[in-house]
Design a protein around this motif. Structure first.
Motif, PDB file in Angstrom:
ATOM      1  N   UNK A 257      54.209 -11.420  58.579  1.00  0.00           N
ATOM      2  CA  UNK A 257      54.822 -10.489  58.824  1.00  0.00           C
ATOM      3  C   UNK A 257      54.662  -9.870  60.319  1.00  0.00           C
ATOM      4  N   UNK A 258      55.306  -9.509  61.152  1.00  0.00           N
ATOM      5  CA  UNK A 258      54.913  -8.809  62.556  1.00  0.00           C
ATOM      6  C   UNK A 258      55.461  -7.690  62.745  1.00  0.00           C
ATOM      7  N   UNK A 259      54.580  -6.642  63.236  1.00  0.00           N
ATOM      8  CA  UNK A 259      55.074  -5.475  63.652  1.00  0.00           C
ATOM      9  C   UNK A 259      54.370  -5.067  65.145  1.00  0.00           C
ATOM     10  N   UNK A 260      54.985  -3.946  65.789  1.00  0.00           N
ATOM     11  CA  UNK A 260      54.617  -3.484  67.121  1.00  0.00           C
ATOM     12  C   UNK A 260      53.922  -2.253  66.862  1.00  0.00           C
ATOM     13  N   UNK A 261      52.866  -2.130  67.384  1.00  0.00           N
ATOM     14  CA  UNK A 261      51.981  -0.829  67.318  1.00  0.00           C
ATOM     15  C   UNK A 261      51.643  -0.337  68.545  1.00  0.00           C
ATOM     16  N   UNK A 262      51.091   0.942  68.517  1.00  0.00           N
ATOM     17  CA  UNK A 262      50.820   1.348  70.126  1.00  0.00           C
ATOM     18  C   UNK A 262      49.229   1.722  69.506  1.00  0.00           C
ATOM     19  N   UNK A 263      48.349   1.706  70.598  1.00  0.00           N
ATOM     20  CA  UNK A 263      46.982   1.767  70.317  1.00  0.00           C
ATOM     21  C   UNK A 263      46.602   3.233  70.930  1.00  0.00           C
TER      22      UNK A 263
ATOM     23  N   UNK B 175      45.692   2.450  65.557  1.00  0.00           N
ATOM     24  CA  UNK B 175      46.863   1.968  65.761  1.00  0.00           C
ATOM     25  C   UNK B 175      48.231   2.786  65.090  1.00  0.00           C
ATOM     26  N   UNK B 176      49.057   2.856  65.851  1.00  0.00           N
ATOM     27  CA  UNK B 176      50.426   3.678  65.250  1.00  0.00           C
ATOM     28  C   UNK B 176      51.486   2.840  65.212  1.00  0.00           C
ATOM     29  N   UNK B 177      52.205   2.603  64.056  1.00  0.00           N
ATOM     30  CA  UNK B 177      53.220   1.629  63.782  1.00  0.00           C
ATOM     31  C   UNK B 177      54.312   2.359  64.635  1.00  0.00           C
ATOM     32  N   UNK B 178      54.991   1.338  65.502  1.00  0.00           N
ATOM     33  CA  UNK B 178      56.233   1.800  66.391  1.00  0.00           C
ATOM     34  C   UNK B 178      57.626   0.844  65.787  1.00  0.00           C
ATOM     35  N   UNK B 179      57.667  -0.385  65.392  1.00  0.00           N
ATOM     36  CA  UNK B 179      58.838  -0.827  64.791  1.00  0.00           C
ATOM     37  C   UNK B 179      58.367  -2.172  64.147  1.00  0.00           C
ATOM     38  N   UNK B 180      59.273  -2.760  63.359  1.00  0.00           N
ATOM     39  CA  UNK B 180      59.118  -4.081  62.904  1.00  0.00           C
ATOM     40  C   UNK B 180      59.621  -4.974  63.902  1.00  0.00           C
ATOM     41  N   UNK B 181      58.674  -6.166  64.037  1.00  0.00           N
ATOM     42  CA  UNK B 181      58.983  -7.317  64.900  1.00  0.00           C
ATOM     43  C   UNK B 181      58.235  -7.201  66.216  1.00  0.00           C
TER      44      UNK B 181
ATOM     45  N   UNK C 131      45.537   4.487  73.514  1.00  0.00           N
ATOM     46  CA  UNK C 131      45.613   4.559  74.645  1.00  0.00           C
ATOM     47  C   UNK C 131      47.167   4.366  75.148  1.00  0.00           C
ATOM     48  N   UNK C 132      48.035   4.432  74.193  1.00  0.00           N
ATOM     49  CA  UNK C 132      49.586   4.523  74.485  1.00  0.00           C
ATOM     50  C   UNK C 132      50.158   3.003  74.725  1.00  0.00           C
ATOM     51  N   UNK C 133      49.192   1.984  74.625  1.00  0.00           N
ATOM     52  CA  UNK C 133      49.579   0.297  74.901  1.00  0.00           C
ATOM     53  C   UNK C 133      50.202  -0.083  73.753  1.00  0.00           C
ATOM     54  N   UNK C 134      51.344  -0.942  73.767  1.00  0.00           N
ATOM     55  CA  UNK C 134      52.064  -1.342  72.983  1.00  0.00           C
ATOM     56  C   UNK C 134      51.057  -3.018  72.436  1.00  0.00           C
ATOM     57  N   UNK C 135      51.003  -3.151  71.141  1.00  0.00           N
ATOM     58  CA  UNK C 135      50.579  -4.494  70.716  1.00  0.00           C
ATOM     59  C   UNK C 135      51.212  -5.084  69.515  1.00  0.00           C
ATOM     60  N   UNK C 136      51.049  -6.127  69.130  1.00  0.00           N
ATOM     61  CA  UNK C 136      51.500  -6.903  68.074  1.00  0.00           C
ATOM     62  C   UNK C 136      50.650  -7.042  66.995  1.00  0.00           C
ATOM     63  N   UNK C 137      50.933  -6.913  65.694  1.00  0.00           N
ATOM     64  CA  UNK C 137      50.182  -6.919  64.587  1.00  0.00           C
ATOM     65  C   UNK C 137      50.644  -8.141  63.643  1.00  0.00           C
ATOM     66  N   UNK C 138      49.943  -9.087  63.071  1.00  0.00           N
ATOM     67  CA  UNK C 138      50.554 -10.092  62.164  1.00  0.00           C
ATOM     68  C   UNK C 138      49.788  -9.748  61.223  1.00  0.00           C
ATOM     69  N   UNK C 139      50.444  -9.874  59.798  1.00  0.00           N
ATOM     70  CA  UNK C 139      49.953  -9.666  58.538  1.00  0.00           C
ATOM     71  C   UNK C 139      50.220 -11.168  57.830  1.00  0.00           C
ATOM     72  N   UNK C 140      49.169 -11.775  57.312  1.00  0.00           N
ATOM     73  CA  UNK C 140      49.366 -13.038  56.740  1.00  0.00           C
ATOM     74  C   UNK C 140      48.736 -12.899  55.246  1.00  0.00           C
ATOM     75  N   UNK C 141      49.194 -14.148  54.384  1.00  0.00           N
ATOM     76  CA  UNK C 141      48.587 -14.144  53.141  1.00  0.00           C
ATOM     77  C   UNK C 141      47.298 -14.742  53.386  1.00  0.00           C
ATOM     78  N   UNK C 142      46.386 -14.116  52.306  1.00  0.00           N
ATOM     79  CA  UNK C 142      45.151 -14.586  51.966  1.00  0.00           C
ATOM     80  C   UNK C 142      44.502 -14.729  50.786  1.00  0.00           C
ATOM     81  N   UNK C 143      43.703 -15.528  50.428  1.00  0.00           N
ATOM     82  CA  UNK C 143      43.296 -16.064  49.249  1.00  0.00           C
ATOM     83  C   UNK C 143      42.395 -14.705  48.467  1.00  0.00           C
TER      84      UNK C 143
END
Length: 142
Positions: free
Chosen positions: A19-25, A116-122, A27-39
């Protein structure tokens, strides 16, 4: 959940593989976060969508490439453990992915990270048309 943003469910994540979403740190900069399965419990982990070697995105729009519980850098092939974020091979050996805090409650995955603050999915909207996919190091132009 108060102070957290719902992202996905553990079941959906294990089915879709990432799953990927865009966040803002902070400092106001956008970044992407990936969520992955883990055992390991709680069954998911979140990382900044960038290899530690050359800032190559793992998810370039087609999901995170994974094999045997490891994220694969699509540019040089370094493998990162999905649960710890650690890399022990390739160009990124000895590094660890920056983690993003999640909370899982009743099978639902929430972003809960003070940095991080959620901005949008993708992915981050790409204004210049460059998909940040693996680039070729070939001297031949097309």
């Amino acid at each position: 959940m108060l102070g957290a943003t719902e992202l996905t469910t553990v079941a959906q994540l294990h089915e879709q593989r990432s799953y990927t979403c865009t966040v803002r740190d902070n400092y106001g900069e956008r970044d992407e976060v990936i969520v992955v399965p883990c055992d390991e419990s709680p069954g998911v982990r979140a990382w900044i969508n960038r290899c530690t070697h050359e800032a190559q995105r793992f998810d370039t729009g087609r999901g995170v490439p994974m094999r045997d519980g490891q994220l694969i850098c699509p540019k040089h092939g370094s493998l990162f453990d999905a649960c710890s974020g650690a890399c022990d091979n390739g160009e990124a050996a000895g590094t660890t992915l920056p983690e993003v805090d999640l909370v899982v409650e009743d099978g639902t995955v929430f972003l809960r990270d003070d940095d991080y603050t959620f901005v949008h999915e993708g992915k981050i909207d790409d204004e210049d048309g460059d998909d940040d996919g693996p680039s070729s190091t070939s001297h031949i132009g097309f």
